[in-house]
Design a protein around this motif. Sequence first.
Motif, PDB file in Angstrom:
ATOM      1  N   UNK A  98       0.831  -1.203   0.000  1.00 29.35           N
ATOM      2  CA  UNK A  98       0.000   0.000   0.000  1.00 29.35           C
ATOM      3  C   UNK A  98       0.866   1.255   0.000  1.00 29.35           C
ATOM      4  N   UNK A  99       1.911   1.248   0.821  1.00 29.35           N
ATOM      5  CA  UNK A  99       2.768   2.420   0.909  1.00 29.35           C
ATOM      6  C   UNK A  99       3.480   2.669  -0.422  1.00 29.35           C
ATOM      7  N   UNK A 100       3.928   1.566  -1.064  1.00 35.20           N
ATOM      8  CA  UNK A 100       4.604   1.714  -2.360  1.00 35.20           C
ATOM      9  C   UNK A 100       3.649   2.271  -3.400  1.00 35.20           C
ATOM     10  N   UNK A 101       2.384   1.827  -3.352  1.00 35.88           N
ATOM     11  CA  UNK A 101       1.381   2.328  -4.298  1.00 35.88           C
ATOM     12  C   UNK A 101       1.130   3.809  -4.078  1.00 35.88           C
ATOM     13  N   UNK A 102       0.980   4.201  -2.816  1.00 35.64           N
ATOM     14  CA  UNK A 102       0.760   5.615  -2.498  1.00 35.64           C
ATOM     15  C   UNK A 102       1.898   6.482  -3.040  1.00 35.64           C
TER      16      UNK A 102
ATOM     17  N   UNK B  99       4.012   5.773  -5.463  1.00 32.91           N
ATOM     18  CA  UNK B  99       4.031   5.781  -6.925  1.00 32.91           C
ATOM     19  C   UNK B  99       2.988   6.733  -7.491  1.00 32.91           C
ATOM     20  N   UNK B 100       1.850   6.814  -6.816  1.00 29.42           N
ATOM     21  CA  UNK B 100       0.768   7.668  -7.303  1.00 29.42           C
ATOM     22  C   UNK B 100       0.915   9.116  -6.833  1.00 29.42           C
ATOM     23  N   UNK B 101       1.868   9.345  -5.972  1.00 27.60           N
ATOM     24  CA  UNK B 101       2.063  10.704  -5.454  1.00 27.60           C
ATOM     25  C   UNK B 101       0.952  11.154  -4.536  1.00 27.60           C
ATOM     26  N   UNK B 102       0.257  10.192  -3.931  1.00 25.58           N
ATOM     27  CA  UNK B 102      -0.858  10.534  -3.053  1.00 25.58           C
ATOM     28  C   UNK B 102      -0.355  11.052  -1.708  1.00 25.58           C
ATOM     29  N   UNK B 103      -1.215  11.837  -1.058  1.00 23.79           N
ATOM     30  CA  UNK B 103      -0.886  12.323   0.286  1.00 23.79           C
ATOM     31  C   UNK B 103      -0.998  11.156   1.252  1.00 23.79           C
ATOM     32  N   UNK B 104       0.061  10.927   2.009  1.00 26.58           N
ATOM     33  CA  UNK B 104       0.103   9.773   2.907  1.00 26.58           C
ATOM     34  C   UNK B 104      -0.113  10.238   4.338  1.00 26.58           C
TER      35      UNK B 104
ATOM     36  N   UNK C  96      12.681   1.516   4.153  1.00 27.24           N
ATOM     37  CA  UNK C  96      13.176   2.275   3.003  1.00 27.24           C
ATOM     38  C   UNK C  96      12.126   3.218   2.432  1.00 27.24           C
ATOM     39  N   UNK C  97      10.851   2.955   2.763  1.00 22.49           N
ATOM     40  CA  UNK C  97       9.769   3.741   2.185  1.00 22.49           C
ATOM     41  C   UNK C  97       9.000   4.591   3.198  1.00 22.49           C
ATOM     42  N   UNK C  98       9.303   4.368   4.483  1.00 24.14           N
ATOM     43  CA  UNK C  98       8.512   5.056   5.500  1.00 24.14           C
ATOM     44  C   UNK C  98       8.502   6.570   5.261  1.00 24.14           C
ATOM     45  N   UNK C  99       7.331   7.147   5.300  1.00 20.18           N
ATOM     46  CA  UNK C  99       7.235   8.593   5.046  1.00 20.18           C
ATOM     47  C   UNK C  99       7.920   9.391   6.129  1.00 20.18           C
TER      48      UNK C  99
END
Length: 264
Positions: A41-45, A47-52, A215-218
């Motif tokens: 889910x985090x990787x998808x967010x 990639x889409x540039x969504x607000x997390x 590696x992906x944590x906002x």
Amino acid sequence: MGTSRGSADLAAPLPYRRRERFVDRFRGRQSGRRRIPSYSDLATYLDEGAVITFPYPEKLARQCLVRMDDELLVFEQRVAETVRRVVRMRHELVAAEMTLKRGAVALAAARAPLTEDELRPRNPTERSIDPEVLLSRRVAMREQRIAKATAEYERRISAIDSLQSGIAEAQQEVEHEFRVAQARATRLREHYLLRAATYWEAVSLTHPEGRQLALLLPRFRQELPVWVGRTAGEVVAELSRPVQTAPAGSEDEDPEGGRREAEA
């Protein structure tokens, strides 16, 4: 106004209390065990540039903003009396500048040469006085008149200088308190960034996909309120707006150019 908070205290970070650290780690482990967020889910967010956003970091962000707003309220309370004093002195300054203009007119009138009417005898006693003696008397009266007008003009200048000095001093007090509020807001931001980092660390250590997730944590973003980015001068100007002076060309305007130094 009360004593300002010390500069040394403002330079130190806010204490990260044991209970806060415990709660942040507990909530991080809780989210990690629940797989919040999932790696996919985090990787998808991303990639889409969504607000997390996630519940606990958002809660920290709201708490931080509330405490920053409290700092603004404390600042306004601390400077309220000083601001009222500035407004009062600004009104007094406008009035003092108007009286100075009238004083300049009076001084110019006092310095005017003696007229023929002034040199004439005013009563039977003066008619018997030698003309040179009468002239000397009129010259002395003119000098007294000039001295009195000069003293009054200088007194009004002194009053204006005192008001301007008082306004500048009060503005410095307000500016100092605003810098204190800004510093405390910045400390709050740093404190909550640290709390969020503790939370995300606990998430990555507990989450089944923690190594990949790390590696992906906002990165936690804590925005500062608009008022924190303003200058002290802007705040002082807003809290103590000067009253409008009389328009140019008023009947009280000094015909010789306004304020000037009294001449001997």
